[in-house]
Scaffold this motif. Structure first.
Motif, PDB file in Angstrom:
ATOM      1  N   UNK A  60     -16.775  -0.360   2.392  1.00 37.07           N
ATOM      2  CA  UNK A  60     -15.969   1.495   2.463  1.00 37.07           C
ATOM      3  C   UNK A  60     -14.803   0.984   1.299  1.00 37.07           C
ATOM      4  N   UNK A  61     -14.462  -0.490   1.842  1.00 32.95           N
ATOM      5  CA  UNK A  61     -13.526  -0.951   0.389  1.00 32.95           C
ATOM      6  C   UNK A  61     -14.195  -1.392  -0.523  1.00 32.95           C
ATOM      7  N   UNK A  62     -14.928  -1.638  -1.202  1.00 35.84           N
ATOM      8  CA  UNK A  62     -16.054  -1.933  -2.003  1.00 35.84           C
ATOM      9  C   UNK A  62     -16.293  -0.894  -2.650  1.00 35.84           C
ATOM     10  N   UNK A  63     -16.953  -0.117  -2.054  1.00 38.81           N
ATOM     11  CA  UNK A  63     -17.236   1.174  -3.101  1.00 38.81           C
ATOM     12  C   UNK A  63     -15.853   1.690  -3.360  1.00 38.81           C
ATOM     13  N   UNK A  64     -15.153   1.971  -2.773  1.00 36.73           N
ATOM     14  CA  UNK A  64     -13.687   2.829  -3.305  1.00 36.73           C
ATOM     15  C   UNK A  64     -13.035   1.796  -3.842  1.00 36.73           C
ATOM     16  N   UNK A  65     -13.188   0.534  -4.552  1.00 32.24           N
ATOM     17  CA  UNK A  65     -12.395  -0.061  -5.834  1.00 32.24           C
ATOM     18  C   UNK A  65     -13.815   0.119  -6.398  1.00 32.24           C
ATOM     19  N   UNK A  66     -15.244   0.248  -5.894  1.00 34.68           N
ATOM     20  CA  UNK A  66     -15.883   0.561  -7.614  1.00 34.68           C
ATOM     21  C   UNK A  66     -16.170   1.797  -8.744  1.00 34.68           C
ATOM     22  N   UNK A  67     -15.434   3.136  -7.071  1.00 33.55           N
ATOM     23  CA  UNK A  67     -14.929   4.249  -7.983  1.00 33.55           C
ATOM     24  C   UNK A  67     -13.442   4.609  -8.326  1.00 33.55           C
ATOM     25  N   UNK A  68     -12.743   3.487  -8.071  1.00 31.88           N
ATOM     26  CA  UNK A  68     -11.365   3.322  -8.984  1.00 31.88           C
ATOM     27  C   UNK A  68     -11.493   2.563 -10.221  1.00 31.88           C
ATOM     28  N   UNK A  69     -12.786   2.083 -10.088  1.00 33.00           N
ATOM     29  CA  UNK A  69     -12.945   1.305 -11.826  1.00 33.00           C
ATOM     30  C   UNK A  69     -12.678   2.615 -12.753  1.00 33.00           C
ATOM     31  N   UNK A  70     -11.496   1.390 -14.088  1.00 37.77           N
ATOM     32  CA  UNK A  70     -11.462   2.267 -14.941  1.00 37.77           C
ATOM     33  C   UNK A  70     -10.326   3.802 -14.801  1.00 37.77           C
ATOM     34  N   UNK A  71      -9.950   3.637 -13.440  1.00 36.65           N
ATOM     35  CA  UNK A  71      -9.129   4.992 -13.568  1.00 36.65           C
ATOM     36  C   UNK A  71      -7.238   3.945 -13.518  1.00 36.65           C
ATOM     37  N   UNK A  72      -6.495   4.883 -14.107  1.00 37.34           N
ATOM     38  CA  UNK A  72      -5.082   4.248 -13.659  1.00 37.34           C
ATOM     39  C   UNK A  72      -4.823   3.978 -12.407  1.00 37.34           C
ATOM     40  N   UNK A  73      -4.422   2.826 -12.174  1.00 40.75           N
ATOM     41  CA  UNK A  73      -3.720   1.757 -10.906  1.00 40.75           C
ATOM     42  C   UNK A  73      -5.174   1.412 -10.717  1.00 40.75           C
TER      43      UNK A  73
END
Length: 93
Positions: free
Chosen positions: A78-91
């Motif tokens: 789950x963590x890796x999926x969320x981190x992947x989705x967050x790539x390129x976004x502020x913070x």
């Protein structure tokens, strides 16, 4: 993902991240955020950005507190999926 979780803590986390009946991706926060990124609205109020960031912090806290958590593998997934989705976004990482 709910079936992978063995503990109430893990199951509750999945219930926070996934919405039954959602039509975007797999119904999870990460796929919703990816869709919002594609649409150019991921940083707007009401997007899934803050929720994703909050869940990343929550999962990391669980894994630090309980390194051998029964749901460790699923939590890392789950963590890796969320981190992947967050790539390129502020913070995002």
């Amino acid at each position: 993902m709910l079936k992978k979780m063995k503990t109430p803590e893990g199951k509750n986390l999945v219930k926070e991240l996934y919405r039954p009946g959602a039509i975007i991706g797999d119904g999870g926060t990460a796929d919703a955020l990816r869709h919002e990124k594609e649409m150019g609205i991921a940083s707007r109020p009401g997007s899934h950005l803050k929720k994703a960031q909050d869940r990343v912090r929550q999962i990391r806290k669980i894994l630090v507190k309980t390194p051998n958590h029964q749901d460790k593998d699923a939590l890392i997934e789950l963590l890796n999926d969320l981190l992947d989705a967050l790539k390129g976004l502020e913070n995002g990482r």
